[in-house]
Design an enzyme around this catalytic site. Structure first.
Site, PDB file in Angstrom:
ATOM      1  N   GLU A 143      -0.607   7.793  -7.916  1.00  0.00           N
ATOM      2  CA  GLU A 143      -2.027   7.717  -7.558  1.00  0.00           C
ATOM      3  C   GLU A 143      -2.096   7.225  -6.114  1.00  0.00           C
ATOM      4  O   GLU A 143      -1.459   6.231  -5.759  1.00  0.00           O
ATOM      5  CB  GLU A 143      -2.721   6.776  -8.540  1.00  0.00           C
ATOM      6  N   SER A 171       2.857   2.706  -5.626  1.00  0.00           N
ATOM      7  CA  SER A 171       3.248   4.109  -5.475  1.00  0.00           C
ATOM      8  C   SER A 171       3.735   4.390  -4.051  1.00  0.00           C
ATOM      9  O   SER A 171       4.480   5.350  -3.839  1.00  0.00           O
ATOM     10  CB  SER A 171       2.076   5.037  -5.822  1.00  0.00           C
ATOM     11  N   ALA A 224      -4.280   5.694  -4.445  1.00  0.00           N
ATOM     12  CA  ALA A 224      -4.831   4.358  -4.239  1.00  0.00           C
ATOM     13  C   ALA A 224      -3.881   3.258  -4.710  1.00  0.00           C
ATOM     14  O   ALA A 224      -4.137   2.083  -4.480  1.00  0.00           O
ATOM     15  CB  ALA A 224      -6.167   4.222  -4.961  1.00  0.00           C
ATOM     16  N   SER A 225      -2.795   3.650  -5.360  1.00  0.00           N
ATOM     17  CA  SER A 225      -1.865   2.687  -5.959  1.00  0.00           C
ATOM     18  C   SER A 225      -0.913   2.092  -4.928  1.00  0.00           C
ATOM     19  O   SER A 225      -0.187   2.814  -4.241  1.00  0.00           O
ATOM     20  CB  SER A 225      -1.061   3.382  -7.070  1.00  0.00           C
ATOM     21  N   THR A 226      -0.896   0.780  -4.869  1.00  0.00           N
ATOM     22  CA  THR A 226      -0.051   0.076  -3.894  1.00  0.00           C
ATOM     23  C   THR A 226       1.434   0.345  -4.111  1.00  0.00           C
ATOM     24  O   THR A 226       2.158   0.715  -3.182  1.00  0.00           O
ATOM     25  CB  THR A 226      -0.309  -1.429  -3.959  1.00  0.00           C
TER      26      THR A 226
END
Length: 200
Positions: free
Chosen positions: A10, A16, A12-14
């Site tokens: 995702e 990731s 917005a996922s840190t």
């Protein structure tokens, strides 16, 4: 049979961010093929009754996560700058990634966009930032952005998100091996790749 792994991420996922920057080299060393699977966490969080990231809902957890990400990126030699606001609106970015072929183009765009978001703190909902990521990846921006607005792409992203929910994915990054094992988190990347290499 060569190993294969699905990388659900995702924008917005840190966590990731470091996973996306590492997975190609880790998988290549193990002879494992990676399928890049962009999806949206928003519907999954909404199903749990959350209106934002759990890192915002629990301030102490959020503070620890940001410091942890600083340590991780420093150790990897990756730039880091916290984007504002957090989480970012990742819908258009996910649609662009979905529209791109998973033949290296999707991965290249995704890495370039993560570098702009978490390396420079830029907004991934900004068309100029999205265009810059596409150009960095060697992909003409205008046709890719136009294609991302098509109904087929929207349905494909929705289907991937629904598939993630059906597979009990609850966060990103998540890795699913061909035999259905689910591994969650950047710190489980090596374990997931090793499992995929052993079990096909």
């Amino acid at each position: 049979m060569a190993g294969q792994i699905d990388f659900f991420y995702e924008f917005a996922s840190t966590y990731s961010y470091p996973a996306a920057m590492r997975i190609g080299a880790v998988a290549a060393r193990a002879g494992v093929t990676v399928r890049w699977r962009p999806f949206l966490l928003g519907p999954i969080f909404a199903s749990a009754g959350w209106t934002t990231s759990p890192f915002n809902l629990m301030p102490a957890k959020g503070r620890n996560m940001w410091r942890d990400l600083e340590r991780i990126t420093e150790g990897l030699g990756l730039p880091f700058r916290k984007p504002d606001p957090f989480p970012q609106n990742s819908l258009t970015a996910a649609r662009i990634a979905t529209a791109l072929a998973d033949d290296g183009k999707r991965a290249a765009f995704s890495r370039a966009l993560y570098a702009l978001e978490f390396g420079e703190g830029l907004s991934i909902s900004d068309p100029e930032v999205l265009g810059r990521a596409l150009e960095t990846a060697g992909i003409p921006a205008a046709p890719a952005i136009a294609m991302a607005g098509g109904e087929q792409v929207k349905l494909a992203l929705r289907a991937t998100t629904e598939e993630a929910m059906a597979k009990d994915i609850f966060g990103a990054p998540s890795f699913i091996t061909r035999d259905g094992e689910l591994f969650w988190g950047n710190d489980r990347l090596e374990q997931a790749i090793e499992w995929a290499a052993r079990n096909g």
